[in-house]
Design an enzyme around this catalytic site. Structure first.
Site, PDB file in Angstrom:
ATOM      1  N   HIS A   1       5.045   6.004  11.424  1.00 40.31           N
ATOM      2  CA  HIS A   1       4.537   5.857  10.054  1.00 40.31           C
ATOM      3  C   HIS A   1       3.639   7.068   9.812  1.00 40.31           C
ATOM      4  O   HIS A   1       2.408   6.955   9.783  1.00 40.31           O
ATOM      5  CB  HIS A   1       3.748   4.548   9.951  1.00 40.31           C
ATOM      6  CG  HIS A   1       3.490   4.083   8.548  1.00 40.31           C
ATOM      7  ND1 HIS A   1       3.630   4.892   7.446  1.00 40.31           N
ATOM      8  CD2 HIS A   1       3.084   2.870   8.082  1.00 40.31           C
ATOM      9  CE1 HIS A   1       3.312   4.198   6.356  1.00 40.31           C
ATOM     10  NE2 HIS A   1       2.990   2.969   6.719  1.00 40.31           N
TER      11      HIS A   1
ATOM     12  N   ARG B   1       0.800  -1.220   0.000  1.00 39.40           N
ATOM     13  CA  ARG B   1       0.000   0.000   0.000  1.00 39.40           C
ATOM     14  C   ARG B   1       0.835   1.273   0.000  1.00 39.40           C
ATOM     15  O   ARG B   1       0.614   2.173  -0.810  1.00 39.40           O
ATOM     16  CB  ARG B   1      -0.933   0.033   1.228  1.00 39.40           C
ATOM     17  CG  ARG B   1      -2.215  -0.704   1.024  1.00 39.40           C
ATOM     18  CD  ARG B   1      -2.665  -1.359   2.296  1.00 39.40           C
ATOM     19  NE  ARG B   1      -1.815  -2.509   2.531  1.00 39.40           N
ATOM     20  CZ  ARG B   1      -2.070  -3.722   2.037  1.00 39.40           C
ATOM     21  NH1 ARG B   1      -3.157  -3.928   1.353  1.00 39.40           N
ATOM     22  NH2 ARG B   1      -1.247  -4.729   2.252  1.00 39.40           N
ATOM     23  N   THR B   2       1.796   1.358   0.923  1.00 40.07           N
ATOM     24  CA  THR B   2       2.532   2.621   1.043  1.00 40.07           C
ATOM     25  C   THR B   2       3.294   2.901  -0.249  1.00 40.07           C
ATOM     26  O   THR B   2       3.242   4.001  -0.795  1.00 40.07           O
ATOM     27  CB  THR B   2       3.481   2.563   2.253  1.00 40.07           C
ATOM     28  OG1 THR B   2       2.703   2.197   3.391  1.00 40.07           O
ATOM     29  CG2 THR B   2       4.144   3.897   2.507  1.00 40.07           C
TER      30      THR B   2
ATOM     31  N   LYS C   1      25.990  -3.821  -2.520  1.00 41.67           N
ATOM     32  CA  LYS C   1      27.457  -3.722  -2.447  1.00 41.67           C
ATOM     33  C   LYS C   1      27.922  -3.157  -1.106  1.00 41.67           C
ATOM     34  O   LYS C   1      29.101  -2.930  -0.910  1.00 41.67           O
ATOM     35  CB  LYS C   1      27.975  -2.816  -3.573  1.00 41.67           C
ATOM     36  CG  LYS C   1      27.584  -3.257  -4.969  1.00 41.67           C
ATOM     37  CD  LYS C   1      28.085  -2.226  -5.989  1.00 41.67           C
ATOM     38  CE  LYS C   1      27.513  -2.495  -7.364  1.00 41.67           C
ATOM     39  NZ  LYS C   1      27.768  -1.372  -8.285  1.00 41.67           N
TER      40      LYS C   1
ATOM     41  N   ARG D   1      11.222   3.809   3.187  1.00 43.32           N
ATOM     42  CA  ARG D   1      10.815   2.846   4.227  1.00 43.32           C
ATOM     43  C   ARG D   1      12.044   2.053   4.597  1.00 43.32           C
ATOM     44  O   ARG D   1      12.772   1.552   3.731  1.00 43.32           O
ATOM     45  CB  ARG D   1       9.714   1.909   3.734  1.00 43.32           C
ATOM     46  CG  ARG D   1       9.495   0.773   4.717  1.00 43.32           C
ATOM     47  CD  ARG D   1       8.272  -0.035   4.433  1.00 43.32           C
ATOM     48  NE  ARG D   1       7.057   0.702   4.754  1.00 43.32           N
ATOM     49  CZ  ARG D   1       5.847   0.140   4.812  1.00 43.32           C
ATOM     50  NH1 ARG D   1       5.706  -1.151   4.575  1.00 43.32           N
ATOM     51  NH2 ARG D   1       4.786   0.852   5.101  1.00 43.32           N
TER      52      ARG D   1
END
Ligand code: NCD
Length: 362
Positions: free
Chosen positions: A179, A91-92, A121, A142
């Site tokens: 959030h 969703r986000t 890396k 995120r």
């Protein structure tokens, strides 16, 4: 606590890089009615006025989208959003991408996911974020670590010294921390259905310890300063709301009540906010297994709620909403608003992006 100045490279004698205490030391700017160019990393940046501005913009955008208004495509035209997701998301990630495209902007992602970018890396967050910042106007981040969005904000401030502009970061969730954009869309959805926050009884259920959505939502409700809001926190003993959030609520004089007995509060609740037990946050699998079925929302449980209550969930859902059959039955109940919540998320994120990118009137 007296407000400390932001520790940005330009104004700080204290070098935050020595301690790396970004969460404690970096102070994101308050919105104060103007979102333009600001990082969005915490609900602490918002007050009631900012929420009203954002909700008005989201409502207007939703209406214009329903009318097929192509003028929306000018709000993000010529702008680029980079999507950096170090943790799973549907969703986000997708709603931010859809939001940017619906504003006429472009979206860039590492072609094979961030795990196959230079992160593979061994590149650190500070450098990956600045790489994205060199290409984009806004970055959605995120990350599994609490405070990562603060670190990103700090290094984007540093980047300005090199490239002369400061791309903004918007947190898409940092670990068990916050959030903020989810809390904004949750608040918008409550407002949408209830028309006011005054006098509401809001019950959050499930994994309140690890659930970043409930952390941000509880704080944002306190920041809104609605009259007579009561928060009920229902969870097993070991998954209770963190003490820092409870202290925050006390300081803001928001009535709250903790219990492990849902039926004590369900019948008097206006807004039921159900959450998933955050399996990925448990170090001990056995502990998760022992607790995962503590609270299950099923049609018989919803039957005990008021006729005018609403049932919210940030989703994804698993067994905390019973079987797939239970999901289907719950979905048919008009009190279940989690799909409206999801769609609202896109409009709220459109409003947020438009405001951060250009301060356009929407
Ligand atoms: C939530 C999250 O990632 O914190 N999902 C979301 O963003 N809608 C909730 C969850 O994963 O349980």
């Amino acid at each position: 606590m007296a407000a400390e100045p932001a520790h940005t490279p330009a104004n700080s004698s204290y070098d935050i890089r020595v301690s790396r205490q970004f969460l404690d030391r970096y102070r994101p700017e308050k919105i104060d009615g103007d979102f333009t160019g600001k990082h969005i990393v915490s609900v602490d940046q918002f007050d009631q006025q900012d929420l009203q501005i954002l909700f008005d913009a989201a409502s207007s955008i939703r209406k214009r989208a329903a009318q097929g208004d192509r003028g929306l495509l000018s709000l993000g035209a010529g702008k680029i959003m980079a999507s950096l997701f170090y943790e799973a998301s549907t969703r986000t990630d997708m709603s931010f991408q859809a939001a940017m495209r619906r504003l006429g902007g472009e979206v860039i992602v590492a072609s094979n996911g961030v795990q196959f970018s230079s992160v593979y890396k061994g590149e650190n967050l500070a450098d990956t974020v600045r790489a994205a910042g060199c290409y984009a106007d806004v970055i959605i981040l995120r990350h599994p670590e609490v405070g990562s969005s603060y670190e990103a904000a700090y290094y984007l401030d540093c980047l300005k010294e090199q490239i002369g502009r400061r791309p903004a970061v918007i947190s898409g969730g940092d670990g068990v921390g916050e959030h903020p954009s989810q809390a904004l869309l949750d608040m918008f959805t409550i407002f949408d259905f209830k028309k006011s926050f005054d006098g509401l009884s809001i019950t959050m259920v499930g994994d309140l310890k690890h659930g970043r959505t409930v952390h941000s939502l509880a704080k944002l409700l306190a920041r809104y300063e609605a009259a007579g809001t009561t928060l009920n926190f229902v969870s097993p003993e070991s998954l209770r709301m963190p003490g820092t959030i409870l202290t925050f609520l006390k300081e803001h004089q928001i009535a709250h009540h903790e219990t492990d007995n849902l039926s004590e509060v369900l019948g008097g609740t206006d807004v039921i906010y159900w959450t998933r037990v955050q399996e990925e946050r448990f170090a001990d699998r056995a502990e998760y297994e022992a607790i995962k079925d503590g609270f299950i929302m099923t049609p018989p449980v919803l039957a005990q709620a008021r006729a005018d209550a609403i049932l919210m969930h940030p989703l994804p859902r698993k067994n905390e909403m019973g079987t797939p059959d239970d999901h289907d039955k719950l979905d048919q109940d008009s009190r279940s608003v989690y799909f409206n919540q999801m769609e609202n998320g896109m409009y709220v994120r459109m409003a947020l992006l438009a405001k951060v990118l250009g301060g356009f009137w929407v």
